[in-house]
Design a protein around this motif. Sequence first.
Motif, mmCIF file in Angstrom:
data_model
loop_
_atom_site.group_PDB
_atom_site.id
_atom_site.type_symbol
_atom_site.label_atom_id
_atom_site.label_comp_id
_atom_site.label_asym_id
_atom_site.label_seq_id
_atom_site.Cartn_x
_atom_site.Cartn_y
_atom_site.Cartn_z
ATOM 1 N N GLN A 22 0.868 -1.172 0.150
ATOM 2 C CA GLN A 22 -0.116 -0.007 -0.104
ATOM 3 C C GLN A 22 0.745 1.134 0.050
ATOM 4 N N LEU A 23 1.882 1.112 0.652
ATOM 5 C CA LEU A 23 2.776 2.480 0.982
ATOM 6 C C LEU A 23 3.556 2.536 -0.329
ATOM 7 N N ALA A 24 4.028 1.632 -1.015
ATOM 8 C CA ALA A 24 4.679 1.608 -2.442
ATOM 9 C C ALA A 24 3.594 2.278 -3.293
ATOM 10 N N LEU A 25 2.591 1.676 -3.429
ATOM 11 C CA LEU A 25 1.464 2.124 -4.288
ATOM 12 C C LEU A 25 1.207 3.573 -4.164
ATOM 13 N N GLN A 27 3.067 5.962 -2.626
ATOM 14 C CA GLN A 27 4.097 6.851 -2.953
ATOM 15 C C GLN A 27 4.317 6.964 -4.239
ATOM 16 N N ARG A 28 4.066 5.849 -5.320
ATOM 17 C CA ARG A 28 4.229 6.050 -6.595
ATOM 18 C C ARG A 28 3.187 6.978 -7.202
ATOM 19 N N GLU A 29 2.181 6.988 -6.307
ATOM 20 C CA GLU A 29 0.998 7.623 -6.865
ATOM 21 C C GLU A 29 1.358 9.162 -6.785
ATOM 22 N N ALA A 269 -0.696 8.336 1.601
ATOM 23 C CA ALA A 269 0.671 7.814 1.508
ATOM 24 C C ALA A 269 0.983 7.842 3.228
ATOM 25 N N THR A 270 0.743 9.190 3.683
ATOM 26 C CA THR A 270 1.206 9.237 5.096
ATOM 27 C C THR A 270 0.400 8.112 6.000
#
Lengths: 296, 459
Positions: A22-25, A27-29, A269-270
């Motif tokens: 989820q975090l990677a997703l 962050q990429r967003e 993201a946070t």
Amino acid sequence: MRVTFGSTFRNGLVDINRAAEQLALRQREVSSGRRIHLPSDDPSAMAAAMGERSEMAVLDQFTQTTDSVDSRLSVADSVYTDVINRLTNVQTRAAGGRSTILTQTQRDALAGEIRGAASAIMTAVNTSYRGMYLFSGGQSLTAPYSSGPPISGYQGDSNVQSVDVARDRSVQVTFDGSAILQGSAPADVFQTLEALATAVQTGNMAGIDQGLADVGAAFERVTNAQTRIGIELARLPEDRARLVTQKQAADSRRASVEDANLAEAISAATQADTAHRAALGSLANLGRLSLMDYLK
Amino acid sequence: MSGLFGMLSTTARSLDAQRYGLDSAGQNIANINTPGYSRRVVDFGAVPPTSERLNAGNGVEVLGVRRLRDRFFDRRLFQENPAQYRESSLAASLGVVESSLGSPNATLNARLNQFFDGFGALAQAPTSSTARADVLARGQALAAEIRATDGRFQQAQLDTDGRIRASVDDINSLANRLASLNDRIANADASGTMTLRDEQNEVVRELSTLVDIETIDHPNGTVQVSFGRGKPLVIGDVAYAVTVQNEATTGFARLYSGVTDVTGAISGGKVAGLVAARDVNVPGYRSQLDTLAYEVTQQVNTLHDAGFTLGGVDAPPFFQPIAAVAGAASQIAVDPTVAANANLIAAGSVAATPGDNGTARQLATLRDARVLSGGSATFTGFYTDLVYGIGQDRSVAVSEGNVRAEVVAQIDNLRDSVSGVSLDEEAASMMRFQRAYEANARFFTTVNQTLDVLLNLGR
């Protein structure tokens, strides 16, 4: 239920992986500014975005065509202006030729000016735009008229060409030189001017009157043609503005399905970062607490 | 006198029993990370008193060691694993296909738009050599992109086929291992088979990730495994090999049990997911791409054939004619005569009129023509549908795989609640056996001191 070492760590790892994903997703967003990167991220949104991009490509093509048409019609407009000026000048000179007190030298000079105007009109009508003659109809590789003397007859055809500036609107971009310079008259403007020049030179008043009438008819045809072009030229900014608006709307629709809402994405993201830290901390703490620690 | 000595030997036996309990806890802790390991528990039993008067009993004895296992959870796991692994392997395979699309906005979709844009530009300047060269380059780029996309889809199929073949090797290897374990279990003393049974269970679990299986437990401890609607895989100590034969037309692997083709009968596990991707999903995408390539060729050629070249003569086809839809995506190419001479591109619809742009305009507006999907889709719309289909298929597989993984995780947790090792529990056991050992040792000392008192009575 018994909670075992294996299940605790297995579940913890699954949770950590999920949180990390989820975090990677997110962050990429945030970093890319896009909500979807692959069709499977949101198939419907991806399809909608592709549809909008195709629409934008079509609108871009029409916009580019509109710009090209604008340039081309501006050139044609300047040709008409030139022809009209020449015809106006001819009318002035021919009217002067009706005077009975002119010497032969003066008549010869007026006739020369009229023939010069004919040559200038031919040069104007032979104007090409990017290698294509504008006034040859479909024969855009052939000049409408060739210089004489005498100036040739019309060498183009009546197959005028149009291009599409919108799905439901096209604009004529090549012109039938014969329809403008001759129309339904028995002689084209060059023959008319030659006859007029001869009449002025010889002091043939009836010929001058006939010539002035014919030039007047040619003047009207050219003026009408320029008016038509003027109308099209006036519409082009509207066409362009409509295309820009349509493209903005399509881009807005594309952005609504494809682009990330940055405020939302940063917040998510946070949140994902917090969840990831919590998952890591939770598993680390679980591993730390054991009855083994109390054995002495 | 004999009573006190008897108590010494009883205590020694009790010390042994507690030590054994401690040993068992140690074994459980040692195997805490061993896949498939089932925790052991020691059963103690009180040794009853003899008929002698004033005898409270003869201490404790170890009745046996039990391996804690609930067959119900194992069976549920064997049933759920195939569904999870089918979806996850399908999702992985489709992920490869999906990534081969590149950015859907920048590849084939863009090429289609650019191709029609090219004709739009040609309509503005039908005699322009630059515009003609541009249309030619865009046509070649479109054809190349369609061929490349088809090639990537085909490569995905070939890669998937390779993974199916590798999976068959895994199945046979596991089946042989299971047959060997069955043999050893059937021929070993029941008390010595616990570790073998754990391994047997783990092998069956691994098999269930590859194919959907049916298991039958036999009283002698062996497990019979069948797959593909009842085809034997392991019976007793015999493993029935799954063989691979190449399909005549495609060369792809077909799985056989004996002489029966079981490829279509495998409905679960990694193999089923791979077969679905190879035989159903990817061929479907390729078929759609074939349709797109065929229709692009047909529709463009129909208009182009009716047009006229810059020289004013009948134009050749723009794309090389394709006879059938099947395989069209791998064949689409700009006609060699057109590729060699851009002046053969038809811009005009009137003979001997080089400035005519009728055909170029028609070809430019072909972009909006609904000529696919029964007259409901444009070229870009049809390709968008293909991309949507791939995305949707993968999304469903990922989602379904996640749901199944959750189910499997729950069953794993339930199974672990019976068979798994809990460190706290083992720590408690250690304390329990340690304390019991200390108490017994203390009792031994007490009895020994009592004996000393007795032996010193006469001094």
